[in-house]
Design a protein around this motif. Structure first.
Motif, PDB file in Angstrom:
ATOM      1  N   LEU A 109       0.835  -1.189   0.000  1.00 41.51           N
ATOM      2  CA  LEU A 109       0.000   0.000   0.000  1.00 41.51           C
ATOM      3  C   LEU A 109       0.879   1.251   0.000  1.00 41.51           C
ATOM      4  N   LYS A 127      -7.076   2.851   1.084  1.00 41.82           N
ATOM      5  CA  LYS A 127      -7.573   1.472   1.056  1.00 41.82           C
ATOM      6  C   LYS A 127      -9.108   1.475   1.060  1.00 41.82           C
ATOM      7  N   ASP A 131     -11.520  -0.085  -1.945  1.00 35.39           N
ATOM      8  CA  ASP A 131     -12.634  -1.014  -1.701  1.00 35.39           C
ATOM      9  C   ASP A 131     -13.917  -0.487  -2.355  1.00 35.39           C
ATOM     10  N   GLU A 187      -3.821  -9.583   2.873  1.00 39.00           N
ATOM     11  CA  GLU A 187      -3.960  -8.971   4.193  1.00 39.00           C
ATOM     12  C   GLU A 187      -3.098  -9.756   5.166  1.00 39.00           C
ATOM     13  N   TYR A 197      -1.163  -4.548   4.284  1.00 35.96           N
ATOM     14  CA  TYR A 197      -1.736  -4.934   2.994  1.00 35.96           C
ATOM     15  C   TYR A 197      -0.652  -4.862   1.925  1.00 35.96           C
TER      16      TYR A 197
END
Length: 329
Positions: A109, A127, A131, A187, A197
């Protein structure tokens, strides 16, 4: 960030002169300029300003356009949703291959945050937006009404009894496009520290890539990122978009500006329109003062609207003054 050789062109600039110009900026201590792209459609109607906590969101833009966002979790929103949208769009525009999916990969990330020039503390926000974009779509509806000669539609009328005068013709156009066709990441939970992540794979859909390659607006990413207000980001992108297509001047009425950038529901206090218009004008003034001094705009002192005049183009697609946001990884 890993690079897909078949689908993504991540070279920073397009020729040796551009590379030398970027090197000169870096060695001289000046702040390099970074180029990104945003879909032209999203300069007319965009994401919600804040988290609406809905799986469907509709916004009416100008010129008969309606945008509907759909996401199985929550529609993308706010300043970070807009920044992530520019990243997806930029990778789509830079793809060598056309009309095919575009895969971008990040080891962590942190790599995505580095590309977006954001601190690690913003990882949770980005993040969350990723999603929201996963399996999300946007649908657009456009209505355009014009007067045309009845003769043009003689084949539609039986026995040649077509109208002998002009008729009102409304053209309705609709479409639905997925942002991504696949997102994968790992994850990592060590049961001690916060979850990590990594190994991100984001597959931009072929239809979204094609849409961006045909209808993207180049923007100064540094400016876009610096504008804190989501409304301000929308206004800046729109000003660049309008200027790129402006031949002389254009008057935009007050009600159209409010309708596009800060619409007011019919059941709201009528004074809200005045408040929203004042906010929009303040944003335009701030953009001109701090980010876009070349902007030639006249704001009517009576509050009827604004007039845009053709201004020096702030950024073009292959502008050698800019490195791509993907170039410093």
């Amino acid at each position: 960030m890993k690079k897909n050789e078949q689908t993504t062109d991540l070279v920073p600039v397009h020729d040796d002169t551009s590379i030398e110009a970027l090197f000169d900026l870096v060695t001289s201590g000046e702040q390099p300029k970074y180029l990104s792209f945003i879909p032209g459609l999203f300069t007319t109607a965009s994401l919600p300003f804040k988290n609406v906590k809905k799986t469907v969101f509709t916004r009416k833009g100008s010129q008969g356009l309606t945008l509907t966002l759909t996401s199985p979790i929550n529609v993308p929103f706010g300043r970070y949703g807009r920044l992530l949208l520019t990243v997806l769009t930029t990778h789509a525009v830079l793809s060598k291959e056309k009309k095919v999916p575009v895969m971008i990969e990040y080891n962590s990330l942190s790599e995505l945050l580095k590309e977006m020039q954001l601190p690690r503390q913003r990882g949770k926000d980005i993040k969350e937006q990723l999603d929201c974009f996963t399996n999300a779509t946007f649908a657009f509806t456009h209505r355009e009404t014009t007067l045309k000669s009845g003769y043009l539609f003689k084949d539609i009328y039986e026995d040649g009894n077509y109208p002998k005068k002009d008729v009102e013709v409304t053209t309705k156009t609709t479409g639905s496009i997925r942002f991504t066709t696949g997102v994968q990441f790992q994850e990592i939970d060590d049961k001690v520290t916060e979850k990590k992540y990594g190994n991100f794979k984001i597959v931009i859909s072929a239809e979204f890539a094609d849409f961006c390659q045909k209808h993207a607006v180049p923007i100064d990413y540094g400016i876009y990122k610096s504008i804190s207000s989501a409304v301000g980001k929308d206004i800046y992108a729109w000003l660049v978009f309008r200027n790129n297509g402006l031949k002389d001047s254009a008057f935009i009425p007050r009600d159209k500006l409010v309708e596009q950038f800060m619409p007011v529901a019919e059941d709201k206090d009528p004074n809200t329109v005045n408040v929203n218009y004042a906010f929009i004008v303040n944003q335009i003034n701030e953009i001109k003062r701090k980010y876009y001094p070349e902007l030639n705009v006249e704001i009517d002192p009576q509050g009827s609207g604004i007039t845009l005049f053709k201004s020096p183009t702030p950024v073009i697609k292959n502008d050698t003054r800019y490195a791509l946001i993907t170039s410093m990884l």
